[in-house]
Design a protein around this motif. Structure first.
Motif, PDB file in Angstrom:
ATOM      1  N   LEU A 136       8.706 -13.541   2.320  1.00  0.00           N
ATOM      2  CA  LEU A 136       8.636 -12.429   2.918  1.00  0.00           C
ATOM      3  C   LEU A 136       9.175 -11.293   2.095  1.00  0.00           C
ATOM      4  CD1 LEU A 136       9.376 -12.850   6.844  1.00  0.00           C
ATOM      5  CD2 LEU A 136       7.243 -12.055   5.768  1.00  0.00           C
ATOM      6  N   VAL A 137      10.229 -11.589   1.265  1.00  0.00           N
ATOM      7  CA  VAL A 137      10.934 -10.452   0.386  1.00  0.00           C
ATOM      8  C   VAL A 137       9.865  -9.564  -0.305  1.00  0.00           C
ATOM      9  CG1 VAL A 137      12.563  -9.899  -1.327  1.00  0.00           C
ATOM     10  CG2 VAL A 137      13.026 -11.261   0.681  1.00  0.00           C
ATOM     11  N   PRO A 138       9.116 -10.520  -1.191  1.00  0.00           N
ATOM     12  CA  PRO A 138       8.139  -9.747  -1.998  1.00  0.00           C
ATOM     13  C   PRO A 138       7.103  -9.021  -1.283  1.00  0.00           C
ATOM     14  CG  PRO A 138       8.454 -12.015  -2.698  1.00  0.00           C
ATOM     15  CD  PRO A 138       9.179 -11.874  -1.575  1.00  0.00           C
ATOM     16  N   VAL A 139       6.486  -9.765   0.008  1.00  0.00           N
ATOM     17  CA  VAL A 139       5.639  -8.955   0.803  1.00  0.00           C
ATOM     18  C   VAL A 139       6.170  -7.518   1.513  1.00  0.00           C
ATOM     19  CG1 VAL A 139       4.280  -9.127   2.899  1.00  0.00           C
ATOM     20  CG2 VAL A 139       4.447 -11.055   1.225  1.00  0.00           C
ATOM     21  N   VAL A 140       7.348  -7.693   1.973  1.00  0.00           N
ATOM     22  CA  VAL A 140       7.934  -6.670   2.445  1.00  0.00           C
ATOM     23  C   VAL A 140       8.125  -5.577   1.407  1.00  0.00           C
ATOM     24  CG1 VAL A 140       9.993  -5.532   3.629  1.00  0.00           C
ATOM     25  CG2 VAL A 140       8.963  -7.606   4.450  1.00  0.00           C
ATOM     26  N   PHE A 141       8.457  -5.792   0.291  1.00  0.00           N
ATOM     27  CA  PHE A 141       8.551  -5.064  -0.919  1.00  0.00           C
ATOM     28  C   PHE A 141       7.351  -4.251  -1.268  1.00  0.00           C
ATOM     29  CE2 PHE A 141       8.673  -3.829  -5.536  1.00  0.00           C
ATOM     30  CZ  PHE A 141       9.766  -2.857  -5.377  1.00  0.00           C
ATOM     31  N   VAL A 142       6.249  -5.040  -1.349  1.00  0.00           N
ATOM     32  CA  VAL A 142       4.954  -4.308  -1.492  1.00  0.00           C
ATOM     33  C   VAL A 142       4.515  -3.252  -0.283  1.00  0.00           C
ATOM     34  CG1 VAL A 142       2.343  -4.698  -1.710  1.00  0.00           C
ATOM     35  CG2 VAL A 142       4.054  -6.199  -3.193  1.00  0.00           C
ATOM     36  N   LEU A 143       4.750  -3.683   0.806  1.00  0.00           N
ATOM     37  CA  LEU A 143       4.476  -2.988   1.809  1.00  0.00           C
ATOM     38  C   LEU A 143       5.560  -1.533   1.818  1.00  0.00           C
ATOM     39  CD1 LEU A 143       4.293  -5.816   4.765  1.00  0.00           C
ATOM     40  CD2 LEU A 143       2.315  -4.483   3.583  1.00  0.00           C
ATOM     41  N   TRP A 144       6.672  -1.778   1.522  1.00  0.00           N
ATOM     42  CA  TRP A 144       7.655  -0.519   1.261  1.00  0.00           C
ATOM     43  C   TRP A 144       6.941   0.431   0.330  1.00  0.00           C
ATOM     44  CZ3 TRP A 144      10.680   1.119  -2.955  1.00  0.00           C
ATOM     45  CH2 TRP A 144      11.528   1.888  -2.626  1.00  0.00           C
ATOM     46  N   ILE A 145       6.557  -0.356  -0.835  1.00  0.00           N
ATOM     47  CA  ILE A 145       6.048   0.804  -1.782  1.00  0.00           C
ATOM     48  C   ILE A 145       4.766   1.462  -1.465  1.00  0.00           C
ATOM     49  CG2 ILE A 145       4.811   0.655  -4.235  1.00  0.00           C
ATOM     50  CD1 ILE A 145       7.769   0.219  -4.522  1.00  0.00           C
ATOM     51  N   LEU A 146       4.086   0.682  -0.811  1.00  0.00           N
ATOM     52  CA  LEU A 146       2.761   1.399  -0.134  1.00  0.00           C
ATOM     53  C   LEU A 146       2.919   2.322   1.056  1.00  0.00           C
ATOM     54  CD1 LEU A 146       0.419  -1.772   0.630  1.00  0.00           C
ATOM     55  CD2 LEU A 146       0.204   0.200  -1.159  1.00  0.00           C
ATOM     56  N   SER A 147       4.089   2.304   1.614  1.00  0.00           N
ATOM     57  CA  SER A 147       4.585   3.180   2.388  1.00  0.00           C
ATOM     58  C   SER A 147       5.278   4.496   1.813  1.00  0.00           C
ATOM     59  CB  SER A 147       5.575   2.469   3.677  1.00  0.00           C
ATOM     60  OG  SER A 147       6.138   3.543   4.554  1.00  0.00           O
ATOM     61  N   LEU A 148       5.845   4.195   0.695  1.00  0.00           N
ATOM     62  CA  LEU A 148       6.468   5.178   0.193  1.00  0.00           C
ATOM     63  C   LEU A 148       5.341   5.978  -0.586  1.00  0.00           C
ATOM     64  CD1 LEU A 148       8.974   6.629  -1.041  1.00  0.00           C
ATOM     65  CD2 LEU A 148       8.972   4.981  -3.116  1.00  0.00           C
ATOM     66  N   ILE A 149       4.308   5.390  -1.210  1.00  0.00           N
ATOM     67  CA  ILE A 149       3.071   6.238  -1.656  1.00  0.00           C
ATOM     68  C   ILE A 149       2.627   7.073  -0.741  1.00  0.00           C
ATOM     69  CG2 ILE A 149       0.946   6.105  -2.494  1.00  0.00           C
ATOM     70  CD1 ILE A 149       1.829   3.291  -3.999  1.00  0.00           C
ATOM     71  N   GLY A 150       2.461   6.528   0.615  1.00  0.00           N
ATOM     72  CA  GLY A 150       1.731   7.417   1.631  1.00  0.00           C
ATOM     73  C   GLY A 150       2.933   8.698   1.879  1.00  0.00           C
ATOM     74  N   ALA A 151       4.063   8.395   2.079  1.00  0.00           N
ATOM     75  CA  ALA A 151       4.862   9.500   2.163  1.00  0.00           C
ATOM     76  C   ALA A 151       5.152  10.512   1.201  1.00  0.00           C
ATOM     77  CB  ALA A 151       6.389   8.729   2.512  1.00  0.00           C
ATOM     78  N   VAL A 152       4.994  10.365  -0.258  1.00  0.00           N
ATOM     79  CA  VAL A 152       5.139  10.944  -1.259  1.00  0.00           C
ATOM     80  C   VAL A 152       3.516  11.760  -1.252  1.00  0.00           C
ATOM     81  CG1 VAL A 152       4.598  11.296  -3.781  1.00  0.00           C
ATOM     82  CG2 VAL A 152       6.367   9.538  -2.770  1.00  0.00           C
ATOM     83  N   GLN A 153       2.444  11.372  -0.717  1.00  0.00           N
ATOM     84  CA  GLN A 153       1.180  11.793  -0.468  1.00  0.00           C
ATOM     85  C   GLN A 153       1.082  12.857   0.786  1.00  0.00           C
ATOM     86  OE1 GLN A 153      -1.508   8.968  -0.867  1.00  0.00           O
ATOM     87  NE2 GLN A 153      -1.595   8.870  -3.173  1.00  0.00           N
ATOM     88  N   SER A 154       2.054  12.591   1.486  1.00  0.00           N
ATOM     89  CA  SER A 154       2.318  13.222   3.066  1.00  0.00           C
ATOM     90  C   SER A 154       1.300  13.063   3.848  1.00  0.00           C
ATOM     91  CB  SER A 154       2.277  14.960   2.737  1.00  0.00           C
ATOM     92  OG  SER A 154       3.294  15.381   2.181  1.00  0.00           O
ATOM     93  N   LYS A 155       0.710  11.731   3.814  1.00  0.00           N
ATOM     94  CA  LYS A 155      -0.230  11.124   4.681  1.00  0.00           C
ATOM     95  C   LYS A 155       0.470  10.056   5.564  1.00  0.00           C
ATOM     96  CE  LYS A 155      -3.899  11.337   1.241  1.00  0.00           C
ATOM     97  NZ  LYS A 155      -4.639  10.640   0.264  1.00  0.00           N
ATOM     98  N   GLU A 156       0.021  10.082   6.829  1.00  0.00           N
ATOM     99  CA  GLU A 156       0.321   8.991   7.777  1.00  0.00           C
ATOM    100  C   GLU A 156      -0.317   7.780   7.580  1.00  0.00           C
ATOM    101  OE1 GLU A 156       0.411  10.196  11.859  1.00  0.00           O
ATOM    102  OE2 GLU A 156       1.745  11.961  11.310  1.00  0.00           O
ATOM    103  N   GLN A 157       0.127   6.950   6.433  1.00  0.00           N
ATOM    104  CA  GLN A 157      -0.575   5.784   6.065  1.00  0.00           C
ATOM    105  C   GLN A 157       0.141   4.687   6.946  1.00  0.00           C
ATOM    106  OE1 GLN A 157      -1.117   5.786   2.026  1.00  0.00           O
ATOM    107  NE2 GLN A 157      -1.770   3.525   1.793  1.00  0.00           N
ATOM    108  N   LEU A 158      -0.466   3.905   7.634  1.00  0.00           N
ATOM    109  CA  LEU A 158       0.097   3.032   8.399  1.00  0.00           C
ATOM    110  C   LEU A 158       0.372   1.417   7.372  1.00  0.00           C
ATOM    111  CD1 LEU A 158      -1.922   2.582  11.503  1.00  0.00           C
ATOM    112  CD2 LEU A 158       0.509   3.112  11.484  1.00  0.00           C
TER     113      LEU A 158
END
Length: 104
Positions: free
Chosen positions: A66-88
């Motif tokens: 789970l640690v690597p999986v959650v890290f990847v999900l966190w990165i994807l979420s951060l990318i969405g935040a930087v792009q100002s998109k509500e990315q689930l």
């Protein structure tokens, strides 16, 4: 308040919420003063990711997966935040939005 100011504020809240638990708390306080849909969206997403990481820390073998999986999900979420998109967040994002809908 102008649309540009609101957009900058919501984007800032979304990004800050990703930076450790302290950043999430700061983003939550900022959000209480200037409520935006993007800020609330990412506060809920990151809370779910933090809780998933916390729970996984108590399960030794599951933690290795789970640690690597959650890290990847966190990165994807951060990318969405930087792009100002509500990315689930994949798979769990809709559940995070539902479980923490009280944060708005």
């Amino acid at each position: 308040m102008s649309e540009e100011t609101t957009s900058t504020s919501s984007n800032t809240i979304a990004i800050i919420s990703h930076i450790t638990l302290i950043g999430w708390i700061i983003a939550l306080v900022m959000h209480q003063n200037d409520k935006t849909t993007l800020g609330a969206f990412y506060i809920r997403q990151v809370l779910g990711l933090f809780l998933l990481m916390f729970v996984s820390s108590f399960i030794p073998f599951l933690n290795l997966i789970l640690v690597p999986v959650v890290f990847v999900l966190w990165i994807l979420s951060l990318i969405g935040a930087v792009q100002s998109k509500e990315q689930l967040t994949p798979v769990l994002g809709p559940m995070f939005q539902d479980w923490f809908k009280g944060i708005s």
